[in-house]
Write a protein that holds these residues in place. Structure first.
Motif, PDB file in Angstrom:
ATOM      1  N   ILE A  72       0.829  -1.211   0.000  1.00 31.97           N
ATOM      2  CA  ILE A  72       0.000   0.000   0.000  1.00 31.97           C
ATOM      3  C   ILE A  72       0.863   1.261   0.000  1.00 31.97           C
ATOM      4  N   GLY A  73       1.942   1.254   0.772  1.00 31.81           N
ATOM      5  CA  GLY A  73       2.775   2.449   0.911  1.00 31.81           C
ATOM      6  C   GLY A  73       3.568   2.808  -0.330  1.00 31.81           C
ATOM      7  N   LEU A  74       4.024   1.801  -1.063  1.00 32.30           N
ATOM      8  CA  LEU A  74       4.858   2.060  -2.234  1.00 32.30           C
ATOM      9  C   LEU A  74       4.125   2.826  -3.330  1.00 32.30           C
ATOM     10  N   PRO A  75       2.954   2.401  -3.771  1.00 32.33           N
ATOM     11  CA  PRO A  75       2.288   3.189  -4.819  1.00 32.33           C
ATOM     12  C   PRO A  75       1.775   4.546  -4.341  1.00 32.33           C
ATOM     13  N   ILE A  76       1.322   4.609  -3.098  1.00 36.92           N
ATOM     14  CA  ILE A  76       0.869   5.903  -2.573  1.00 36.92           C
ATOM     15  C   ILE A  76       2.051   6.864  -2.478  1.00 36.92           C
ATOM     16  N   GLY A  77       3.180   6.343  -1.998  1.00 37.30           N
ATOM     17  CA  GLY A  77       4.387   7.184  -1.916  1.00 37.30           C
ATOM     18  C   GLY A  77       4.887   7.617  -3.283  1.00 37.30           C
ATOM     19  N   ALA A  78       4.811   6.727  -4.257  1.00 37.59           N
ATOM     20  CA  ALA A  78       5.248   7.093  -5.609  1.00 37.59           C
ATOM     21  C   ALA A  78       4.353   8.189  -6.187  1.00 37.59           C
TER      22      ALA A  78
END
Length: 84
Positions: free
Chosen positions: A40-46
């Protein structure tokens, strides 16, 4: 060895394997919170990095770090279970 003896041994083995699988599936799988945090964090952070920093890599790294931290915290909370 007779056929009936072999069949009894196979049935006994199947019972043991089935009991082991059901016991394992009822336990909480370790690392699931961290994996969900990363996913969840990786695409939101990107996405946030692209909008805020004009650098997808920086945002992905921050989202990854935040996702791992939140996932580990969620996993260690245990939802009423005692932590180790």
């Amino acid at each position: 060895m007779s056929v009936s003896r072999v069949m009894r041994r196979l049935l006994r083995l199947r019972t043991v394997v089935h009991m082991t699988e059901s016991d394992e599936s009822s336990k909480k799988k370790p690392g699931l919170g961290v994996a969900l945090g990363i996913a969840i964090g990786l695409p939101i952070g990107a996405g946030a990095g692209m909008l805020l920093f004009d650098n997808v890599g920086v945002g992905a790294a921050l989202g990854l770090a935040l996702g791992v931290a939140l996932g580990a915290a969620w996993e260690s909370s245990g939802r009423g279970e005692k932590s180790e």
